[in-house]
Design a protein around this motif. Structure first.
Motif, PDB file in Angstrom:
ATOM      1  N   UNK A  87       5.821  -3.494  -9.462  1.00  0.00           N
ATOM      2  CA  UNK A  87       6.874  -2.564  -9.052  1.00  0.00           C
ATOM      3  C   UNK A  87       6.299  -1.434  -8.210  1.00  0.00           C
ATOM      4  N   UNK A  88       5.103  -0.990  -8.552  1.00  0.00           N
ATOM      5  CA  UNK A  88       4.497   0.106  -7.812  1.00  0.00           C
ATOM      6  C   UNK A  88       4.309  -0.288  -6.346  1.00  0.00           C
ATOM      7  N   UNK A  89       3.913  -1.524  -6.118  1.00  0.00           N
ATOM      8  CA  UNK A  89       3.753  -2.026  -4.753  1.00  0.00           C
ATOM      9  C   UNK A  89       5.107  -2.108  -4.052  1.00  0.00           C
ATOM     10  N   UNK A  90       6.121  -2.581  -4.770  1.00  0.00           N
ATOM     11  CA  UNK A  90       7.460  -2.690  -4.191  1.00  0.00           C
ATOM     12  C   UNK A  90       8.042  -1.322  -3.854  1.00  0.00           C
ATOM     13  N   UNK A  91       7.713  -0.304  -4.668  1.00  0.00           N
ATOM     14  CA  UNK A  91       8.300   1.022  -4.477  1.00  0.00           C
ATOM     15  C   UNK A  91       7.939   1.623  -3.121  1.00  0.00           C
ATOM     16  N   UNK A  92       6.847   1.165  -2.530  1.00  0.00           N
ATOM     17  CA  UNK A  92       6.455   1.695  -1.222  1.00  0.00           C
ATOM     18  C   UNK A  92       7.416   1.267  -0.114  1.00  0.00           C
ATOM     19  N   UNK A  93       8.238   0.268  -0.380  1.00  0.00           N
ATOM     20  CA  UNK A  93       9.207  -0.196   0.627  1.00  0.00           C
ATOM     21  C   UNK A  93      10.551   0.512   0.488  1.00  0.00           C
ATOM     22  N   UNK A  94      10.719   1.319  -0.558  1.00  0.00           N
ATOM     23  CA  UNK A  94      11.995   2.001  -0.766  1.00  0.00           C
ATOM     24  C   UNK A  94      12.181   3.139   0.242  1.00  0.00           C
ATOM     25  N   UNK A  95      13.424   3.447   0.585  1.00  0.00           N
ATOM     26  CA  UNK A  95      13.684   4.527   1.561  1.00  0.00           C
ATOM     27  C   UNK A  95      13.600   5.918   0.935  1.00  0.00           C
ATOM     28  N   UNK A  96      12.589   6.131   0.117  1.00  0.00           N
ATOM     29  CA  UNK A  96      12.334   7.440  -0.488  1.00  0.00           C
ATOM     30  C   UNK A  96      10.836   7.710  -0.374  1.00  0.00           C
ATOM     31  N   UNK A  97      10.491   8.970  -0.230  1.00  0.00           N
ATOM     32  CA  UNK A  97       9.077   9.287  -0.090  1.00  0.00           C
ATOM     33  C   UNK A  97       8.410   9.438  -1.456  1.00  0.00           C
ATOM     34  N   UNK A  98       7.097   9.636  -1.412  1.00  0.00           N
ATOM     35  CA  UNK A  98       6.334   9.713  -2.650  1.00  0.00           C
ATOM     36  C   UNK A  98       6.743  10.904  -3.506  1.00  0.00           C
ATOM     37  N   UNK A  99       7.145  11.990  -2.873  1.00  0.00           N
ATOM     38  CA  UNK A  99       7.534  13.179  -3.633  1.00  0.00           C
ATOM     39  C   UNK A  99       8.748  12.907  -4.512  1.00  0.00           C
ATOM     40  N   UNK A 100       9.702  12.151  -3.984  1.00  0.00           N
ATOM     41  CA  UNK A 100      10.894  11.850  -4.773  1.00  0.00           C
ATOM     42  C   UNK A 100      10.582  10.869  -5.905  1.00  0.00           C
ATOM     43  N   UNK A 101       9.697   9.920  -5.645  1.00  0.00           N
ATOM     44  CA  UNK A 101       9.313   8.979  -6.698  1.00  0.00           C
ATOM     45  C   UNK A 101       8.642   9.720  -7.855  1.00  0.00           C
ATOM     46  N   UNK A 102       7.725  10.624  -7.519  1.00  0.00           N
ATOM     47  CA  UNK A 102       7.044  11.401  -8.559  1.00  0.00           C
ATOM     48  C   UNK A 102       8.018  12.358  -9.229  1.00  0.00           C
ATOM     49  N   UNK A 103       8.906  12.961  -8.446  1.00  0.00           N
ATOM     50  CA  UNK A 103       9.885  13.892  -9.021  1.00  0.00           C
ATOM     51  C   UNK A 103      10.757  13.193 -10.055  1.00  0.00           C
ATOM     52  N   UNK A 104      11.115  11.930  -9.784  1.00  0.00           N
ATOM     53  CA  UNK A 104      11.940  11.195 -10.745  1.00  0.00           C
ATOM     54  C   UNK A 104      11.203  11.003 -12.064  1.00  0.00           C
ATOM     55  N   UNK A 105       9.910  10.720 -11.991  1.00  0.00           N
ATOM     56  CA  UNK A 105       9.116  10.554 -13.211  1.00  0.00           C
ATOM     57  C   UNK A 105       8.991  11.872 -13.968  1.00  0.00           C
ATOM     58  N   UNK A 106       8.801  12.972 -13.244  1.00  0.00           N
ATOM     59  CA  UNK A 106       8.672  14.274 -13.894  1.00  0.00           C
ATOM     60  C   UNK A 106       9.993  14.705 -14.535  1.00  0.00           C
ATOM     61  N   UNK A 107      11.103  14.417 -13.863  1.00  0.00           N
ATOM     62  CA  UNK A 107      12.410  14.770 -14.410  1.00  0.00           C
ATOM     63  C   UNK A 107      12.667  14.022 -15.704  1.00  0.00           C
ATOM     64  N   UNK A 108      12.364  12.733 -15.702  1.00  0.00           N
ATOM     65  CA  UNK A 108      12.576  11.930 -16.913  1.00  0.00           C
ATOM     66  C   UNK A 108      11.648  12.376 -18.034  1.00  0.00           C
ATOM     67  N   UNK A 109      10.368  12.576 -17.702  1.00  0.00           N
ATOM     68  CA  UNK A 109       9.420  13.009 -18.731  1.00  0.00           C
ATOM     69  C   UNK A 109       9.815  14.379 -19.295  1.00  0.00           C
ATOM     70  N   UNK A 110      10.219  15.295 -18.424  1.00  0.00           N
ATOM     71  CA  UNK A 110      10.661  16.604 -18.883  1.00  0.00           C
ATOM     72  C   UNK A 110      11.915  16.526 -19.735  1.00  0.00           C
ATOM     73  N   UNK A 111      12.845  15.669 -19.353  1.00  0.00           N
ATOM     74  CA  UNK A 111      14.081  15.504 -20.130  1.00  0.00           C
ATOM     75  C   UNK A 111      13.794  14.947 -21.514  1.00  0.00           C
ATOM     76  N   UNK A 112      12.871  14.000 -21.591  1.00  0.00           N
ATOM     77  CA  UNK A 112      12.509  13.425 -22.881  1.00  0.00           C
ATOM     78  C   UNK A 112      11.802  14.444 -23.768  1.00  0.00           C
ATOM     79  N   UNK A 113      10.941  15.252 -23.154  1.00  0.00           N
ATOM     80  CA  UNK A 113      10.281  16.313 -23.918  1.00  0.00           C
ATOM     81  C   UNK A 113      11.300  17.313 -24.447  1.00  0.00           C
TER      82      UNK A 113
END
Length: 256
Positions: A87-113
């Motif tokens: 999936x990590x390899x596939x994510x590079x083809x998505x029309x979103x930049x790396x900042x948004x991909x990381x932001x999504x992970x931080x938002x989810x991790x923060x929400x779970x915390x």
């Protein structure tokens, strides 16, 4: 980005459900034991009041840890699964930049915390009600301090996993750094306990050793906790900022 956030939550749903079940069972069991000290079989014990006070003063921490650790458990190894499933390899083809991909992970991790924090506070409410005590502000401060110190560790797991790729390698690095720090902390605790034992005997000779040590230690613990509560939010924000830019940098390296 909404789709990325939904994906992270969706893949973490089963471990979160198991955690919630464990939380409900453990909290319910402890609450029933506390109630039993005045309305059940344990009420017949001469030390029922001391037992109730001990359980109430200790178990809220374990309930909080179930909430903190359990809430993010299912999300911890998601990066490794993404790497192995490509999936990590596939994510590079998505029309979103790396900042948004990381932001999504931080938002989810923060929400779970944050969800874990709410469960910890709810646990304190349940136990205080079961023990027929008012909500403890001191316990709340302890819970808040734990989440402010534990949160950066969970956030730091994201860029570390992006770099190490697997939980085993990330754990090895974390242990190599954390083991000396933990050893130093344990030594500091040992010296503090030894100091409190001596102070307890000097200040409270009429009390037993454990009670005297606890009474001598509490002013120091309370003062240090209040100081830490002032510093910890700044530390929390600084770690999040550092980890965010580190994670974006790791993702831009596009190592696969």
């Amino acid at each position: 980005m909404k789709g990325l956030i939904y994906r992270e939550f969706y893949l973490s749903r089963k471990p979160a459900a198991y955690m919630l079940l464990s939380y409900v069972l453990f909290t319910g069991m402890i609450a029933m034991v506390i109630i039993s000290t005045y309305a059940g079989n344990l009420a017949k014990d001469a030390n029922a009041a001391e037992t109730r006070e001990y359980i109430y003063s200790q178990m809220y921490i374990y309930i909080g840890l179930i909430g903190f650790i359990g809430a993010v458990y299912g999300h911890n190894d998601l990066i490794e699964k993404d790497y192995k499933s490509k999936w990590q390899l596939y994510s590079y083809t998505l029309p979103v930049n790396e900042k948004k991909i990381i932001a999504s992970k931080f938002i989810v991790r923060g929400s779970l915390l944050f969800a874990g924090f709410l469960l910890a506070v709810l646990g304190e409410v349940i136990l205080s009600s079961a023990a027929k005590k008012p909500f403890s502000i001191s316990h709340f401060k302890n819970i808040l301090l734990i989440i402010l110190l534990y949160g950066p560790i969970c956030i730091g797991d994201i860029p570390l996993m992006l770099k190490m790729k697997t939980q085993a390698k990330a754990a090895a690095v974390a242990l190599s750094v954390g083991a000396p720090l933990m050893a130093a902390a344990m030594y500091g605790v040992y010296k503090f306990v030894k100091f409190c034992i001596i102070e307890g005997r000097r200040l409270y000779p009429d009390l037993d050793s454990d009670a005297a040590m606890t009474k001598a230690a509490m002013p120091y613990i309370t003062k240090w906790r209040d100081i830490a509560l002032v510093i910890a939010p700044f530390f929390f924000v600084a770690v999040i900022a550092i980890c965010y830019f580190w994670a974006v940098k790791e993702l831009k390296r596009r190592r696969y």
